[in-house]
Design a protein around this motif. Structure first.
Motif, PDB file in Angstrom:
ATOM      1  N   ARG A 125      -1.621  12.176 -10.883  1.00 16.90           N
ATOM      2  CA  ARG A 125      -0.432  12.708 -11.010  1.00 16.90           C
ATOM      3  C   ARG A 125       0.053  13.949 -10.699  1.00 16.90           C
ATOM      4  NH1 ARG A 125       3.489  10.455 -13.658  1.00 16.90           N
ATOM      5  NH2 ARG A 125       5.541  12.292 -14.773  1.00 16.90           N
ATOM      6  N   GLN A 152       8.668  12.876  -6.850  1.00 15.36           N
ATOM      7  CA  GLN A 152       7.361  11.839  -7.448  1.00 15.36           C
ATOM      8  C   GLN A 152       7.719  11.290  -8.775  1.00 15.36           C
ATOM      9  OE1 GLN A 152       5.566  10.178  -4.294  1.00 15.36           O
ATOM     10  NE2 GLN A 152       5.823  11.483  -2.596  1.00 15.36           N
ATOM     11  N   ARG A 190      -5.432  -0.065  -0.772  1.00 12.16           N
ATOM     12  CA  ARG A 190      -5.019  -0.860  -1.610  1.00 12.16           C
ATOM     13  C   ARG A 190      -5.358  -0.740  -3.160  1.00 12.16           C
ATOM     14  NH1 ARG A 190      -6.887  -6.934  -0.310  1.00 12.16           N
ATOM     15  NH2 ARG A 190      -4.475  -7.242  -1.707  1.00 12.16           N
ATOM     16  N   THR A 191      -6.603   0.026  -3.901  1.00 13.50           N
ATOM     17  CA  THR A 191      -6.578  -0.188  -5.013  1.00 13.50           C
ATOM     18  C   THR A 191      -6.907   0.977  -5.560  1.00 13.50           C
ATOM     19  OG1 THR A 191      -9.434  -0.227  -4.208  1.00 13.50           O
ATOM     20  CG2 THR A 191      -8.423  -2.266  -4.907  1.00 13.50           C
ATOM     21  N   ARG A 192      -6.866   2.402  -5.042  1.00 13.70           N
ATOM     22  CA  ARG A 192      -6.200   3.236  -5.142  1.00 13.70           C
ATOM     23  C   ARG A 192      -5.107   3.471  -5.897  1.00 13.70           C
ATOM     24  NH1 ARG A 192      -6.709   7.340   0.027  1.00 13.70           N
ATOM     25  NH2 ARG A 192      -4.345   7.014   0.466  1.00 13.70           N
ATOM     26  N   SER A 193      -4.394   4.407  -6.582  1.00 15.78           N
ATOM     27  CA  SER A 193      -3.514   5.069  -6.546  1.00 15.78           C
ATOM     28  C   SER A 193      -3.164   6.578  -6.657  1.00 15.78           C
ATOM     29  CB  SER A 193      -3.129   4.819  -8.370  1.00 15.78           C
ATOM     30  OG  SER A 193      -4.189   5.337  -8.913  1.00 15.78           O
ATOM     31  N   ALA A 194      -1.977   7.405  -6.608  1.00 13.40           N
ATOM     32  CA  ALA A 194      -1.963   8.635  -6.935  1.00 13.40           C
ATOM     33  C   ALA A 194      -2.392   9.289  -7.537  1.00 13.40           C
ATOM     34  CB  ALA A 194      -0.736   8.891  -6.252  1.00 13.40           C
ATOM     35  N   TYR A 204      -5.938  10.927  -4.292  1.00 16.11           N
ATOM     36  CA  TYR A 204      -5.926   9.584  -4.828  1.00 16.11           C
ATOM     37  C   TYR A 204      -6.858   9.624  -5.881  1.00 16.11           C
ATOM     38  CZ  TYR A 204      -2.313   9.167  -0.921  1.00 16.11           C
ATOM     39  OH  TYR A 204      -1.262   9.226  -0.787  1.00 16.11           O
ATOM     40  N   THR A 205      -7.168   8.208  -6.151  1.00 12.27           N
ATOM     41  CA  THR A 205      -8.585   7.599  -6.789  1.00 12.27           C
ATOM     42  C   THR A 205      -9.347   6.980  -5.808  1.00 12.27           C
ATOM     43  OG1 THR A 205      -7.692   6.097  -7.666  1.00 12.27           O
ATOM     44  CG2 THR A 205      -6.960   7.541  -8.894  1.00 12.27           C
ATOM     45  N   HIS A 206     -10.472   6.560  -6.598  1.00 13.17           N
ATOM     46  CA  HIS A 206     -11.204   6.016  -5.470  1.00 13.17           C
ATOM     47  C   HIS A 206     -12.197   6.469  -4.073  1.00 13.17           C
ATOM     48  CE1 HIS A 206      -9.935   2.527  -7.757  1.00 13.17           C
ATOM     49  NE2 HIS A 206     -10.267   2.239  -7.606  1.00 13.17           N
ATOM     50  N   VAL A 215       0.519  -1.635   0.218  1.00 12.20           N
ATOM     51  CA  VAL A 215      -0.027  -0.208  -0.089  1.00 12.20           C
ATOM     52  C   VAL A 215       0.535   1.049   0.054  1.00 12.20           C
ATOM     53  CG1 VAL A 215      -1.876   1.251   1.025  1.00 12.20           C
ATOM     54  CG2 VAL A 215      -1.554  -1.369   1.032  1.00 12.20           C
ATOM     55  N   SER A 216       0.778   2.007  -1.279  1.00 12.05           N
ATOM     56  CA  SER A 216       1.764   2.965  -1.019  1.00 12.05           C
ATOM     57  C   SER A 216       1.153   4.694  -0.876  1.00 12.05           C
ATOM     58  CB  SER A 216       1.994   3.491  -2.289  1.00 12.05           C
ATOM     59  OG  SER A 216       1.465   3.703  -3.597  1.00 12.05           O
TER      60      SER A 216
END
Length: 265
Positions: free
Chosen positions: A257, A264, A251-255, A195-197, A81-82
């Motif tokens: 950009r 980063q 667990r499912t989301r992403s940053a 983040y998404t989600h 998990v990031s």
């Protein structure tokens, strides 16, 4: 909406709620009828109020799942998990840790419901309420401010329970409980997330609102279900799904950009 305007709205709502509660509402003593729950059966291992006690187990399961899960590493040595900032991992750990502790505090309270045992039910909840508030500030508003506010807000949560226990006045505790819930949709609507989600925060909010509704309908649900399950037992179950949904989100989301610091990108 610009960051400045969003900040003004958020601050105004916070100030208005605090002023309304303390300025226009008299001291709110704990209603002793609150401890009179519908389901007093000792059906399981002669445990008093069995279902209200045992229905706290999911808090430990899902809270621990999130607490451990955010520190799991892949074979490559990276966290599964990031986060954009590691401070967020620490704050989420506090949130999930507080949820896990709710299991013990709430079970202890429901074993023998009274004002003294209720203290141990409410203390871990304030940990998670305040941690979630800081998480929302960090993700949706200002991460630097979130770092500054983490310890003061956690202390604020503890003091709200102390104040209620010492002076039998729930106003401060109600602010600690409901201000984050009020701010959640506000921050989601006014401020862009990193983040998404993000919609899963709304699912968490809906579950908690549902939990509060069935809590109020404790006795009615118990009778309507032909004494199969009480509203308070259902409250525990609905609320316990909040950390599960939150962990699924992590667990499912992403940053996004555009929200990443330059180093980063």
């Amino acid at each position: 909406m610009s960051q400045t305007k969003a900040s003004l709205v958020v601050l105004s709502v916070c100030a208005a709620m605090v002023a309304a509660v303390f300025g226009f509402i008299d001291a709110l003593p704990q209603d002793l009828q609150y401890h009179d729950f519908a389901d007093k059966r000792a059906h399981v291992l002669s445990i008093p109020n069995s279902f209200d006690v045992l229905s706290n187990i999911p808090f430990l399961v899902f809270g621990s799942m999130g607490l451990v899960g955010i520190f799991v590493r892949t074979r490559q040595g990276k966290y599964a998990v990031s986060f954009v900032e590691e401070f967020e991992r620490f704050t989420w750990a506090i949130f999930f840790g507080g949820i896990a502790l709710v299991c013990f505090g709430s079970a202890y309270y429901h074993w023998n419901p009274n004002n003294q045992t209720l203290v141990w039910d409410r203390l871990p909840m304030t940990i998670s309420f305040m941690a979630l508030f800081v998480i929302m500030i960090c993700e949706r508003w200002n991460s630097s401010l979130a770092r500054i506010l983490l310890l003061p807000l956690l202390l604020n949560g503890f003091l709200s329970v102390w104040y209620w226990n010492a002076f039998d006045d729930l106003r401060w505790y109600l602010i600690v409980q409901f201000l984050p819930l009020l701010m959640l949709p506000l921050l989601l609507g006014l401020c862009r997330g990193r983040y998404t989600h993000g919609y899963l925060f709304n699912v968490c909010l809906a579950l908690y609102i549902l939990a509060k509704i069935v809590e109020v309908k404790d006795k009615q649900i118990f009778e309507a279900s032909t004494r199969l399950v009480s509203g308070h037992t259902l409250k525990h179950l609905f609320a316990s799904f909040v950390p599960l949904v939150a962990f699924h989100m992590l667990r499912t989301r992403s940053a996004i950009r555009s929200s990443l610091p330059e180093k980063q990108l």
